[in-house]
Every structure is written in structure tokens, then in C-alpha cells.
Design a protein around this motif. Structure first.
Motif, PDB file in Angstrom:
ATOM      1  N   PHE A 102       0.770  -1.034  -0.197  1.00 19.55           N
ATOM      2  CA  PHE A 102      -0.090   0.106   0.044  1.00 19.55           C
ATOM      3  C   PHE A 102       0.947   1.303   0.118  1.00 19.55           C
ATOM      4  CE2 PHE A 102      -3.218  -2.888   1.346  1.00 19.55           C
ATOM      5  CZ  PHE A 102      -4.502  -2.277   0.718  1.00 19.55           C
ATOM      6  N   ASP A 103       0.600   2.189  -0.863  1.00 23.14           N
ATOM      7  CA  ASP A 103       1.536   3.458  -1.060  1.00 23.14           C
ATOM      8  C   ASP A 103       0.609   4.594  -0.577  1.00 23.14           C
ATOM      9  OD1 ASP A 103       3.536   1.973  -1.953  1.00 23.14           O
ATOM     10  OD2 ASP A 103       2.841   2.611  -4.190  1.00 23.14           O
ATOM     11  N   VAL A 104       1.032   5.242   0.403  1.00 23.09           N
ATOM     12  CA  VAL A 104      -0.005   6.575   1.008  1.00 23.09           C
ATOM     13  C   VAL A 104       1.004   7.807   0.642  1.00 23.09           C
ATOM     14  CG1 VAL A 104      -0.916   5.120   2.481  1.00 23.09           C
ATOM     15  CG2 VAL A 104       0.898   6.222   3.381  1.00 23.09           C
ATOM     16  N   ARG A 105       0.260   8.968   0.439  1.00 26.15           N
ATOM     17  CA  ARG A 105       0.902  10.011   0.200  1.00 26.15           C
ATOM     18  C   ARG A 105       1.247  10.674   1.710  1.00 26.15           C
ATOM     19  NH1 ARG A 105       3.249  11.412  -4.433  1.00 26.15           N
ATOM     20  NH2 ARG A 105       1.878  10.974  -6.311  1.00 26.15           N
ATOM     21  N   ASP A 106       2.439  11.179   1.926  1.00 27.91           N
ATOM     22  CA  ASP A 106       2.524  11.952   3.122  1.00 27.91           C
ATOM     23  C   ASP A 106       2.184  13.495   2.999  1.00 27.91           C
ATOM     24  OD1 ASP A 106       4.749  13.173   2.074  1.00 27.91           O
ATOM     25  OD2 ASP A 106       6.257  12.455   3.353  1.00 27.91           O
ATOM     26  N   LYS A 107       2.381  14.078   4.059  1.00 22.29           N
ATOM     27  CA  LYS A 107       2.027  15.342   4.164  1.00 22.29           C
ATOM     28  C   LYS A 107       2.541  16.529   3.107  1.00 22.29           C
ATOM     29  CE  LYS A 107       5.003  16.865   8.101  1.00 22.29           C
ATOM     30  NZ  LYS A 107       4.835  17.319   9.498  1.00 22.29           N
ATOM     31  N   ASN A 108       3.937  15.725   2.513  1.00 23.52           N
ATOM     32  CA  ASN A 108       4.600  16.486   1.481  1.00 23.52           C
ATOM     33  C   ASN A 108       4.428  16.105   0.222  1.00 23.52           C
ATOM     34  OD1 ASN A 108       6.086  18.385   3.533  1.00 23.52           O
ATOM     35  ND2 ASN A 108       7.204  16.336   4.244  1.00 23.52           N
ATOM     36  N   ASP A 109       3.405  15.099   0.028  1.00 24.25           N
ATOM     37  CA  ASP A 109       3.054  14.697  -1.163  1.00 24.25           C
ATOM     38  C   ASP A 109       4.104  13.634  -1.655  1.00 24.25           C
ATOM     39  OD1 ASP A 109       0.669  14.403  -2.592  1.00 24.25           O
ATOM     40  OD2 ASP A 109       1.337  15.535  -4.441  1.00 24.25           O
ATOM     41  N   LYS A 110       4.774  12.909  -0.905  1.00 17.22           N
ATOM     42  CA  LYS A 110       5.534  11.885  -1.129  1.00 17.22           C
ATOM     43  C   LYS A 110       4.896  10.569  -0.845  1.00 17.22           C
ATOM     44  CE  LYS A 110       9.402  14.607  -1.603  1.00 17.22           C
ATOM     45  NZ  LYS A 110       9.601  14.990  -3.059  1.00 17.22           N
ATOM     46  N   TRP A 111       5.391   9.681  -1.680  1.00 16.27           N
ATOM     47  CA  TRP A 111       4.944   8.204  -1.386  1.00 16.27           C
ATOM     48  C   TRP A 111       5.653   7.595  -0.419  1.00 16.27           C
ATOM     49  CZ3 TRP A 111       0.301   7.117  -2.916  1.00 16.27           C
ATOM     50  CH2 TRP A 111      -0.174   7.359  -4.313  1.00 16.27           C
ATOM     51  N   ILE A 112       4.682   7.009   0.578  1.00 23.01           N
ATOM     52  CA  ILE A 112       5.315   6.040   1.633  1.00 23.01           C
ATOM     53  C   ILE A 112       4.894   4.744   1.318  1.00 23.01           C
ATOM     54  CG2 ILE A 112       5.380   5.273   3.887  1.00 23.01           C
ATOM     55  CD1 ILE A 112       5.376   8.067   4.537  1.00 23.01           C
ATOM     56  N   ARG A 113       5.761   3.683   1.139  1.00 23.42           N
ATOM     57  CA  ARG A 113       5.245   2.306   0.853  1.00 23.42           C
ATOM     58  C   ARG A 113       5.179   1.634   2.132  1.00 23.42           C
ATOM     59  NH1 ARG A 113       6.689  -1.065  -4.570  1.00 23.42           N
ATOM     60  NH2 ARG A 113       4.737   0.115  -4.989  1.00 23.42           N
ATOM     61  N   ILE A 114       4.021   1.021   2.024  1.00 22.72           N
ATOM     62  CA  ILE A 114       3.914   0.087   3.202  1.00 22.72           C
ATOM     63  C   ILE A 114       3.699  -1.326   2.933  1.00 22.72           C
ATOM     64  CG2 ILE A 114       2.243  -0.413   5.281  1.00 22.72           C
ATOM     65  CD1 ILE A 114       1.282   2.568   4.813  1.00 22.72           C
ATOM     66  N   LEU A 115       4.486  -2.372   3.398  1.00 25.95           N
ATOM     67  CA  LEU A 115       4.496  -3.579   3.046  1.00 25.95           C
ATOM     68  C   LEU A 115       3.432  -4.583   4.063  1.00 25.95           C
ATOM     69  CD1 LEU A 115       5.521  -6.479   1.809  1.00 25.95           C
ATOM     70  CD2 LEU A 115       7.328  -6.277   3.505  1.00 25.95           C
ATOM     71  N   VAL A 116       2.572  -5.009   3.519  1.00 25.69           N
ATOM     72  CA  VAL A 116       1.614  -5.913   4.069  1.00 25.69           C
ATOM     73  C   VAL A 116       1.877  -7.323   3.828  1.00 25.69           C
ATOM     74  CG1 VAL A 116      -0.133  -4.027   4.561  1.00 25.69           C
ATOM     75  CG2 VAL A 116      -0.269  -5.456   2.598  1.00 25.69           C
ATOM     76  N   GLU A 117       2.279  -8.149   5.016  1.00 28.25           N
ATOM     77  CA  GLU A 117       2.119  -9.583   4.852  1.00 28.25           C
ATOM     78  C   GLU A 117       1.281 -10.400   5.683  1.00 28.25           C
ATOM     79  OE1 GLU A 117       7.007  -9.902   4.361  1.00 28.25           O
ATOM     80  OE2 GLU A 117       6.592  -9.058   6.167  1.00 28.25           O
ATOM     81  N   LYS A 118       1.284 -11.507   5.477  1.00 30.72           N
ATOM     82  CA  LYS A 118       0.469 -12.475   6.436  1.00 30.72           C
ATOM     83  C   LYS A 118       0.465 -11.847   7.789  1.00 30.72           C
ATOM     84  CE  LYS A 118      -0.446 -17.212   7.067  1.00 30.72           C
ATOM     85  NZ  LYS A 118      -0.212 -18.663   6.887  1.00 30.72           N
ATOM     86  N   GLY A 119      -0.787 -11.759   8.362  1.00 32.92           N
ATOM     87  CA  GLY A 119      -0.789 -11.379   9.766  1.00 32.92           C
ATOM     88  C   GLY A 119      -1.026  -9.829  10.076  1.00 32.92           C
ATOM     89  N   ASP A 120      -0.703  -9.165   9.051  1.00 30.28           N
ATOM     90  CA  ASP A 120      -0.770  -7.618   9.157  1.00 30.28           C
ATOM     91  C   ASP A 120      -2.205  -7.164   8.629  1.00 30.28           C
ATOM     92  OD1 ASP A 120       1.875  -7.636   9.498  1.00 30.28           O
ATOM     93  OD2 ASP A 120       2.460  -7.116   7.388  1.00 30.28           O
TER      94      ASP A 120
END
Length: 177
Positions: A102-120
Motif C-alpha cells: 500500500f502506498d500512501v502520500r505523506d504531508k509533503n506529497d511523497k509516497w510512503i510504501r507500506i509492506l503488508v504480509e500475512k498477519g498484518d
């Protein structure tokens, strides 16, 4: 534990990690994202998952498998998931198997990538720009949780001139101040 980092936009294939510097989970949580761990092997009896579902008032759920073999029109759907968008409601996903980003935009409009795996379990707040992409394994099984009637309608950033003026987007931006 869930891992997050700044997204390297120079890498052509978004299914790769595209990893720059790590981002602390505190930064991700400051954006309104909620991160949980649960026992994916025993989801039916998992007390922590039941508590999250109750605390978040989720009363509808379904299960989705994102893979070439299971998801009709796989490439079309993955392309759609990759479109930057917001929702009027939070997006909650519990990973039962596999992994993805999942990629979300931070307050500076930069992408933060979040790795989701089994159990998250990840809850992305309403009004935040985000997107999803399977990783190179091209396989994830997730529970999608909803409060009330399920709504899958994305409001795509590229197609919405006045998205920044929408009440849900304004509400989200107010949480960042």
C-alpha cells in the motif's frame, strides 16, 4: 512487524520494493494509518482481530484473492488498484496470505510504501491519497472490512479537478495540522 519506506519513483516496475530510506511506523501512524498484527492462521478465533473489528464497528467483510489465477481481468484490476485515489470511508485490509504494497502520500506529497504480509492489518484513513499493488509474488489474500454497506468506489486523483475541496479530503488534511 509492518515495514515502511519512501518509494523510489525511478524504478519502472511498481511491483518491486522501490525502496529508499526507511520510514518509522510513527510517521505512518501520524498520517492516520492504523497498523495491527493478528493470527492469520486462526482468524476465526483470533481475539485481537475480533477486538479490532468490534472497536472499528466493522459489520461487513469479504475476502479477496489477488492473483493471476484467481482474479478475473487481473492486469486490468491491478492497473486500477495502482491509480492514485481516495475514499469517503477508511480502507481496512487484513492479509491472510501472501503480500503486497500500500502506498500512501505523506504531508509533503511523497509516497510512503507500506509492506503488508500475512498477519498484518492496515487501516488507511478516508481522504488520504493511496494505491495498492501486489509485490513480485503476484499473490495476496485479504479480508476487506467495512462499516455499513461496502463501498469500493475510488475517487481518482487524476480524474477529479476539485478533489482537494471535497469535505472528506479537507477533513483528512485538517488531521495533519
Amino acid at each position: 512487524m509492518v515495514k515502511a519506506w519512501f518509494f523510489d519513483e525511478k524504478i519502472a516496475n511498481p511491483r518491486e520494493p522501490c525502496q529508499l530510506e526507511n520510514v518509522s511506523l510513527e510517521v505512518v501512524e501520524a498520517l492516520g494509518c492504523k497498523l495491527f498484527k493478528f493470527d492469520a492462521e486462526n482468524k476465526e478465533d483470533c481475539i485481537s482481530l475480533k477486538k479490532i473489528v468490534k472497536d472499528q464497528n466493522y459489520n461487513f467483510q469479504d475476502e479477496i484473492t489477488v492473483s493471476r489465477e484467481k482474479l478475473p481481468e487481473y492486469e486490468k484490476k491491478v492497473k486500477m488498484f495502482l491509480e492514485e485515489h481516495i475514499h469517503d470511508d477508511p480502507e481496512a485490509r487484513a492479509c491472510l496470505d501472501g503480500s503486497g504494497y500500500f502506498d500512501v502520500r505523506d504531508k509533503n506529497d511523497k509516497w510512503i510504501r507500506i509492506l503488508v504480509e500475512k498477519g498484518d492489518l492496515l487501516i488507511v484513513p478516508a481522504g488520504i491519497y493511496h494505491r495498492f499493488v501486489p509485490d513480485l509474488n503476484d499473490f495476496i489474500v485479504a479480508i476487506r472490512f467495512f462499516e455499513g454497506n461496502p463501498v469500493w468506489t475510488p475517487i481518482n486523483r487524476a480524474n477529479e479537478e476539485n478533489i482537494e475541496k471535497m469535505p472528506i479530503r479537507q477533513k483528512f488534511l485538517a488531521t495533519l495540522l
